[in-house]
Every structure is written in structure tokens, then in C-alpha cells.
Design a protein around this motif. Structure first.
Motif, mmCIF file in Angstrom:
data_model
loop_
_atom_site.group_PDB
_atom_site.id
_atom_site.type_symbol
_atom_site.label_atom_id
_atom_site.label_comp_id
_atom_site.label_asym_id
_atom_site.label_seq_id
_atom_site.Cartn_x
_atom_site.Cartn_y
_atom_site.Cartn_z
ATOM 1 N N LEU A 308 0.850 -1.187 0.000
ATOM 2 C CA LEU A 308 0.000 0.000 0.000
ATOM 3 C C LEU A 308 0.886 1.239 0.000
ATOM 4 O O LEU A 308 1.912 1.274 0.689
ATOM 5 C CB LEU A 308 -0.895 -0.010 1.253
ATOM 6 N N PRO A 332 -2.390 0.009 -4.540
ATOM 7 C CA PRO A 332 -3.476 0.843 -4.027
ATOM 8 C C PRO A 332 -2.932 2.017 -3.225
ATOM 9 O O PRO A 332 -1.813 1.960 -2.695
ATOM 10 C CB PRO A 332 -4.268 -0.124 -3.143
ATOM 11 N N VAL A 334 -3.842 5.185 -0.280
ATOM 12 C CA VAL A 334 -4.652 5.913 0.698
ATOM 13 C C VAL A 334 -4.014 7.278 0.862
ATOM 14 O O VAL A 334 -2.815 7.380 1.145
ATOM 15 C CB VAL A 334 -4.712 5.179 2.051
ATOM 16 N N LEU A 351 -8.796 5.595 -5.458
ATOM 17 C CA LEU A 351 -8.017 5.514 -4.220
ATOM 18 C C LEU A 351 -8.969 5.753 -3.069
ATOM 19 O O LEU A 351 -10.159 5.993 -3.274
ATOM 20 C CB LEU A 351 -6.861 6.531 -4.218
ATOM 21 N N LEU A 352 -8.458 5.678 -1.843
ATOM 22 C CA LEU A 352 -9.263 6.039 -0.674
ATOM 23 C C LEU A 352 -8.737 7.349 -0.109
ATOM 24 O O LEU A 352 -7.522 7.545 0.017
ATOM 25 C CB LEU A 352 -9.202 4.943 0.392
ATOM 26 N N ILE A 364 -6.829 2.352 5.675
ATOM 27 C CA ILE A 364 -5.721 1.414 5.495
ATOM 28 C C ILE A 364 -6.156 -0.009 5.842
ATOM 29 O O ILE A 364 -5.841 -0.966 5.121
ATOM 30 C CB ILE A 364 -4.519 1.856 6.352
ATOM 31 N N ARG A 366 -9.091 -1.265 5.584
ATOM 32 C CA ARG A 366 -9.954 -1.766 4.513
ATOM 33 C C ARG A 366 -9.128 -2.280 3.339
ATOM 34 O O ARG A 366 -9.394 -3.349 2.794
ATOM 35 C CB ARG A 366 -10.901 -0.665 4.033
ATOM 36 N N VAL A 367 -8.108 -1.506 2.938
ATOM 37 C CA VAL A 367 -7.292 -1.918 1.790
ATOM 38 C C VAL A 367 -6.538 -3.210 2.095
ATOM 39 O O VAL A 367 -6.419 -4.093 1.245
ATOM 40 C CB VAL A 367 -6.304 -0.803 1.396
ATOM 41 N N GLU A 370 -9.608 -6.178 2.691
ATOM 42 C CA GLU A 370 -10.686 -6.453 1.742
ATOM 43 C C GLU A 370 -10.099 -6.667 0.346
ATOM 44 O O GLU A 370 -9.868 -5.705 -0.392
ATOM 45 C CB GLU A 370 -11.696 -5.302 1.725
ATOM 46 N N LEU A 373 -11.877 -4.902 -2.691
ATOM 47 C CA LEU A 373 -11.655 -3.460 -2.728
ATOM 48 C C LEU A 373 -10.248 -3.164 -3.244
ATOM 49 O O LEU A 373 -10.063 -2.296 -4.101
ATOM 50 C CB LEU A 373 -11.838 -2.858 -1.330
ATOM 51 N N ARG A 374 -9.281 -3.888 -2.711
ATOM 52 C CA ARG A 374 -7.889 -3.694 -3.131
ATOM 53 C C ARG A 374 -7.756 -3.880 -4.643
ATOM 54 O O ARG A 374 -7.158 -3.067 -5.342
ATOM 55 C CB ARG A 374 -6.994 -4.678 -2.385
ATOM 56 N N LEU A 377 -9.346 -0.942 -6.584
ATOM 57 C CA LEU A 377 -8.524 0.269 -6.540
ATOM 58 C C LEU A 377 -7.346 0.162 -7.496
ATOM 59 O O LEU A 377 -7.013 1.124 -8.211
ATOM 60 C CB LEU A 377 -8.021 0.507 -5.116
#
Length: 418
Positions: A308, A332, A334, A351-352, A364, A366-367, A370, A373-374, A377
Motif C-alpha cells: 500500500l 493501491p 490511501v 483511491l481512498l 488502510i 480496509r485496503v 478487503e 476493494l484492493r 482500486l
């Protein structure tokens, strides 16, 4: 077919190696101008022999001027800053008389007339831009200085010592410099034929008509480095020149305030900070799970080991090439609102975005936790890079624009006002 344009380029430093965001932008814009025709370089910082040879090799045929020693401070620099209301602090304290004479001689010795002057920043335009007299000028404002100062003011006002004498003094100086920069950048930009900026956000902040966006880009990698699955010991990566104030502030704030929350959910996670560090950033290595590695030659190896990319900026302007780097390498991201600024990125798709300590730690988590989701992204970030941010087409468009602007004016041998 528009004829080649001969360009005098005013830059703050050598862009080689292109290992930071600003150096990458300078390098690629110079590369585009070199494709448009011959270029000469005026560099505001001294160069050693190897740096000069590297520039002359990268931009064949270029003549290069740089001062023999750092530009010296004016004898009454701080007094000038207090009394000359048109200049921000960084320029008011400089004595440019000798450097301007040397640049005048360098320009006079040009083998052919210049068709265009390119200035990277309004500061360089003011320092040496009198060569533009009757020659069109493109001024690139990769950062809007007054926005940078405004965000520094916000951080200073939230600091624990904001009400102390030192804190009040710092805030007053930043506010004054912010006002000076806003006036200076608009006035200097109005003198240019064209001002280019990184994003629509910056264009609105500058507030000048007729500006154009030349977005930041990233050189397409031969193979994306990002890995599909999160490692057993997750790695968060924050890469950048840590001697750059917004990066230093972001690293220190994230490590002190956000990282403990991340570690509470992922006890074996590691935070890797890359880039030439300040003492404050070096001290972060004492925190559990934090590694400060400084400058690294092989960034792709670090990207391959990361799960990340975090961009926890609270200050700065322009757009973050570190986000484009992550998208290009299928990682991904954040980021804070400031960190993600300028890309029109959609939170939750590209992105988040999160701004408070708790929100960033939750994003962070979540990425890392999950997989769907990753993957989404990574996919959308890669698509954004492919469609908009590969440097090659950005360079081609900029070169065409430079030739068109140069062709609109009659060339002559410019003189620097003494």
C-alpha cells in the motif's frame, strides 16, 4: 509543419537524476522542449563537472550556465523583505546583480536567436526572465506558493505552541509571506505569454485567465511492480524527498498519530519511509515498525515489496507524482484530501481519501483486509494512468504547444536588462 523552436530554459536545479517529483517534471518538460528544437539551460544552483556533463549529454547541443557558488544573500535582505512589499522572503534576500550580468553574457553569446523562454516557476521568471523582452515566455507553476504558505499557516495554528511568542511570530511571518506570494505569482504570471499548471485546482487558485493545464505524468514502467496479495507482514510505503517540508510534515504526523492506530489492528505491519531524510524524519526509526531507509537506487524493488502507498500530506500544492507511480505499478493508495488533490480522483474508486487519524487508519485497514476493494482500486488506478498520465503523450502535446507559441512571434537576439 511548424519550424523548430530555440528555447532558453530557466530552471532551479539539475533535473538529473529525475528521482523526485520536481526533478521528474523539469526533466520531462525539458525533454519536450528539446524535441521541439535546440535548448540552452540557465540553472540557479551550482553544478559540479559530472552534473554539467550529464546535462549536456541528456540534452545534446545544449549550452549550460550555472553560478560558480550559491546565490548570495543581499546585505540588507531581511530589511528588503520588510520594505519591498512586492517580493516574497525567498527572493527579497537574494543579491542577483552578479548572476544577472553573467546570464546576460551567456545570452549574448547564443549562436542563434531564441524563439521562446521557458521558466520553471515564477521565481525563475523574476530572477532571470528579463531575457524574455519581446520573446514569448512559458512559465510553468508546478506549485502555487501562496497555497503552500496558506496550508503551512493552518498547520502552524493547530500546533501546540501556536499561542507562544515563537508560534505567533512564525504564524505572522507565514501569513505575510502568503500575501506577498499571492500578489507576486499573479503579477509574474500576467507577464508571461502562457502559464502552465498541474491541475484545475491550481488554475483556480492562481486566478489568471488564459492559463493551461499540463498535468504531471510518470514514465511507463516496463512491468508493474505491485503484487496481487497482501504479504504476511503488510508493508506501507511513503516515498518522497523528505527534505521537502510537506513530505517531512506528513511523515512525522503520520508516524506519530496514525501509525499507532494501524499497528493496533496489524501488529506485524511495517511503515517504510523512503527519500533523503531530515533529522526529524530519521528519528522516526525509533518507533516500533517504522523503517527510515533514506535514498534508494532501486525504487522498483521497494514498490514490489509494498502492499500500500500512503500519501499523508497536510501541506503543499500541485499534484503528487507518488500517486501516479503507485497507479503505474498497480499499487493501491490511501491519501489525504491534500495528497490526492488535482487528479479528480474518485474516493472509493481510484483511491481512498481520509483526513483524520482514525479515518486514515480505517481506510488502510480496509485496503489490507478487503481483497475485492484492493483489486478494484488497483484496476481503476491503472486505468487512470493508462488514459491520462503517461509522460510520452504529455510531452508531445507540450512540444507542439511550445513550437506554436514560438512561431507566433518574430525571433530576435534577446538582451538581459542590466
Amino acid at each position: 509543419m511548424i519550424a523548430p523552436a530555440r528555447t532558453l530554459c530557466l530552471i532551479p536545479k539539475s533535473p538529473l537524476p529525475p528521482d523526485t517529483g520536481s526533478r521528474q517534471r523539469i526533466f520531462h518538460l525539458l525533454h519536450a522542449l528539446h524535441d521541439a528544437g535546440p535548448i540552452d539551460l540557465v540553472v540557479a544552483e551550482p553544478l559540479d563537472d559530472d552534473e554539467r556533463v550529464a546535462l549536456e549529454t541528456a540534452f545534446s547541443g545544449a549550452r549550460v550556465w550555472a553560478p560558480a557558488r550559491p546565490l548570495r544573500a543581499h546585505t540588507h535582505g531581511r530589511l528588503r523583505w520588510l520594505t519591498v512589499r512586492t517580493l516574497p522572503l525567498g527572493l527579497a534576500v537574494l543579491d542577483l546583480s552578479g548572476a544577472r550580468r553573467e546570464v546576460a553574457a551567456f545570452v549574448d553569446a547564443a549562436p542563434a536567436p531564441y524563439d521562446l523562454v521557458f521558466s520553471y516557476t515564477a521565481a525563475l521568471s523574476w530572477m532571470f526572465g528579463r531575457v524574455r523582452r519581446r520573446v514569448p515566455m512559458v512559465c510553468d507553476m508546478a506549485d502555487i506558493g501562496w497555497v503552500v504558505r496558506a496550508r503551512q499557516v493552518a498547520v502552524a495554528r493547530a500546533a501546540p505552541d501556536a499561542r507562544s511568542w515563537r508560534g505567533r511570530k512564525t504564524i505572522a511571518r507565514l501569513v505575510l509571506d502568503q500575501r506577498r506570494l499571492a500578489r507576486f505569482e499573479r503579477e509574474e504570471g500576467a507577464r508571461a505569454t502562457l502559464v502552465t499548471l498541474c491541475s484545475e485546482v491550481d488554475r483556480q487558485a492562481l486566478g489568471l485567465p488564459g492559463t493551461q493545464i499540463v498535468s504531471n505524468g510518470y514514465a511507463r514502467p516496463a512491468r508493474p511492480s505491485g503484487r496481487v496479495e497482501v504479504g504476511a507482514d503488510p508493508v506501507l510505503l511513503f516515498a518522497g524527498q523528505m527534505t521537502y517540508g510537506p513530505n517531512e510534515d506528513g511523515a512525522c504526523w503520520f508516524a506519530a498519530s496514525v501509525w499507532p492506530l494501524v499497528r493496533s489492528g496489524f501488529p506485524t505491519a511495517r511503515l517504510v519511509i523512503l527519500g533523503r531524510p531530515t533529522p526529524a524524519v530519521e528519528a522516526l526509526a525509533a518507533l516500533e515498525g517504522v523503517e527510515v531507509r533514506g535514498y534508494v537506487e532501486d525504487l522498483e524493488a521497494e514498490l514490489a515489496a509494498a502492499d500500500l502507498v500512503v500519501v499523508p500530506l497536510r501541506q503543499g500544492s500541485g499534484t503528487r507524482i507518488k500517486i501516479l507511480e503507485a497507479w503505474a505499478h498497480h499499487l493501491p493508495v490511501v491519501a489525504t484530501t491534500v495528497g490526492a488533490e488535482g487528479f479528480d480522483a474518485i474516493d472509493g474508486r481510484d483511491l481512498l481519501v481520509a483526513d483524520t487519524e482514525v479515518e486514515i487508519a480505517a481506510a488502510i485497514a480496509r485496503v489490507l483486509g478487503e481483497p475485492d476493494l484492493r483489486a478494484a482500486l488497483v484496476r481503476h488506478g491503472a486505468d487512470r494512468f493508462d488514459q491520462e498520465f503517461d509522460w510520452a503523450p504529455i510531452e508531445r502535446r507540450f512540444a507542439e504547444q511550445a513550437r506554436a507559441i514560438a512561431a507566433s512571434a518574430s525571433a530576435f537576439v534577446p538582451k538581459v536588462a542590466r
